[in-house]
Design a protein around this motif. Structure first.
Motif, PDB file in Angstrom:
ATOM      1  N   UNK A   1      -8.029  -2.282  -3.922  1.00  0.00           N
ATOM      2  CA  UNK A   1      -8.406  -3.043  -2.721  1.00  0.00           C
ATOM      3  C   UNK A   1      -7.389  -4.147  -2.456  1.00  0.00           C
ATOM      4  N   UNK A   2      -6.972  -4.853  -3.521  1.00  0.00           N
ATOM      5  CA  UNK A   2      -5.981  -5.925  -3.383  1.00  0.00           C
ATOM      6  C   UNK A   2      -4.683  -5.380  -2.790  1.00  0.00           C
ATOM      7  N   UNK A   3      -4.236  -4.241  -3.320  1.00  0.00           N
ATOM      8  CA  UNK A   3      -3.001  -3.614  -2.825  1.00  0.00           C
ATOM      9  C   UNK A   3      -3.118  -3.365  -1.317  1.00  0.00           C
ATOM     10  N   UNK A   4      -4.265  -2.855  -0.907  1.00  0.00           N
ATOM     11  CA  UNK A   4      -4.481  -2.551   0.515  1.00  0.00           C
ATOM     12  C   UNK A   4      -4.544  -3.818   1.370  1.00  0.00           C
ATOM     13  N   UNK A   5      -5.134  -4.895   0.819  1.00  0.00           N
ATOM     14  CA  UNK A   5      -5.175  -6.154   1.576  1.00  0.00           C
ATOM     15  C   UNK A   5      -3.763  -6.680   1.797  1.00  0.00           C
ATOM     16  N   UNK A   6      -2.931  -6.640   0.741  1.00  0.00           N
ATOM     17  CA  UNK A   6      -1.545  -7.103   0.878  1.00  0.00           C
ATOM     18  C   UNK A   6      -0.822  -6.249   1.916  1.00  0.00           C
ATOM     19  N   UNK A   7      -1.063  -4.939   1.843  1.00  0.00           N
ATOM     20  CA  UNK A   7      -0.437  -4.004   2.779  1.00  0.00           C
ATOM     21  C   UNK A   7      -0.891  -4.286   4.220  1.00  0.00           C
ATOM     22  N   UNK A   8      -2.188  -4.523   4.382  1.00  0.00           N
ATOM     23  CA  UNK A   8      -2.741  -4.799   5.719  1.00  0.00           C
ATOM     24  C   UNK A   8      -2.119  -6.077   6.289  1.00  0.00           C
ATOM     25  N   UNK A   9      -1.975  -7.111   5.442  1.00  0.00           N
ATOM     26  CA  UNK A   9      -1.368  -8.368   5.898  1.00  0.00           C
ATOM     27  C   UNK A   9       0.092  -8.146   6.297  1.00  0.00           C
ATOM     28  N   UNK A  10       0.795  -7.321   5.509  1.00  0.00           N
ATOM     29  CA  UNK A  10       2.194  -7.026   5.833  1.00  0.00           C
ATOM     30  C   UNK A  10       2.312  -6.357   7.196  1.00  0.00           C
ATOM     31  N   UNK A  11       1.402  -5.425   7.461  1.00  0.00           N
ATOM     32  CA  UNK A  11       1.452  -4.702   8.745  1.00  0.00           C
ATOM     33  C   UNK A  11       1.198  -5.644   9.912  1.00  0.00           C
ATOM     34  N   UNK A  12       0.295  -6.596   9.729  1.00  0.00           N
ATOM     35  CA  UNK A  12       0.072  -7.587  10.785  1.00  0.00           C
ATOM     36  C   UNK A  12       1.356  -8.393  10.993  1.00  0.00           C
ATOM     37  N   UNK A  13       2.024  -8.690   9.873  1.00  0.00           N
ATOM     38  CA  UNK A  13       3.308  -9.388   9.943  1.00  0.00           C
ATOM     39  C   UNK A  13       4.348  -8.596  10.726  1.00  0.00           C
ATOM     40  N   UNK A  14       4.345  -7.263  10.541  1.00  0.00           N
ATOM     41  CA  UNK A  14       5.282  -6.421  11.302  1.00  0.00           C
ATOM     42  C   UNK A  14       4.980  -6.530  12.802  1.00  0.00           C
ATOM     43  N   UNK A  15       3.691  -6.465  13.131  1.00  0.00           N
ATOM     44  CA  UNK A  15       3.282  -6.594  14.530  1.00  0.00           C
ATOM     45  C   UNK A  15       3.739  -7.931  15.106  1.00  0.00           C
TER      46      UNK A  15
END
Ligand SMILES: [Fe+2]
Ligand SMILES: [Fe+2]
Length: 162
Positions: free
Chosen positions: A40-54
């Motif tokens: 879950x932590x890995x996915x949260x970090x990934x989700x935050x990164x994707x928002x950063x890309x946006x």
């Protein structure tokens, strides 16, 4: 000032990045439901990164006098049959995003949009990393298959992502 064609294409990419964030957040909630906090932590970090890309694309448009138009974000899936299946979805999704970034770069070349080309080179490098990370975890999950202890060990490892 940025062209209307580039503006439209970048707005579409913003939507794709925000959808990626939404998809990974959905996976985080699924892993949380399975009591796998590391996954879950890995996915949260990934989700935050994707928002950063946006947001990188968002600021690029604003900085160049373009207009950000936010579109509806599609609802992601909520359940996956296995951890392996979820990460295979990540891998396929990242490959699709890479294709989309490459197409956007092609357009920036055609439009002679040099600032967008520079920005997109960052995204091209980032996609290499994204695809590599997904492939690594898919391979590890294939190795450990359904062995519970190994899944817990991987959970610990993925939880270390900063
Ligand atoms: Fe992304
Ligand atoms: Fe990504």
């Amino acid at each position: 000032m940025i062209s209307k064609t580039m503006q439209e294409a970048i707005n579409e990419q913003i939507n794709k990045e925000l959808y990626s964030s939404y998809l990974y957040l959905s996976m985080a909630s699924s892993f949380e439901n399975d009591n796998l906090p590391g996954f879950a932590k890995w996915m949260h970090v990934q989700a935050d990164e994707e928002r950063g890309h946006g947001m990188k694309l968002y600021h690029h448009l604003v900085d160049r006098g373009g207009r950000v138009i936010l579109m509806a974000i599609a609802a992601p899936a909520t359940d996956w049959n296995s951890n392996l299946e979820a990460f295979k979805v990540v891998q396929a999704h990242e490959a699709a995003v890479t294709a989309s970034i490459n197409a956007l770069y092609e357009l920036a070349l055609k439009e002679k949009d040099y600032p967008a080309q520079v920005l997109l080179q960052w995204f091209i490098t980032e996609q290499v990393e994204e695809e590599k990370n997904a492939a690594e975890i898919v391979q590890q999950l294939e190795l450990i298959d359904a062995h519970g202890t190994a899944v817990l060990m991987l959970d610990k490892q993925l939880g270390k992502r900063g």
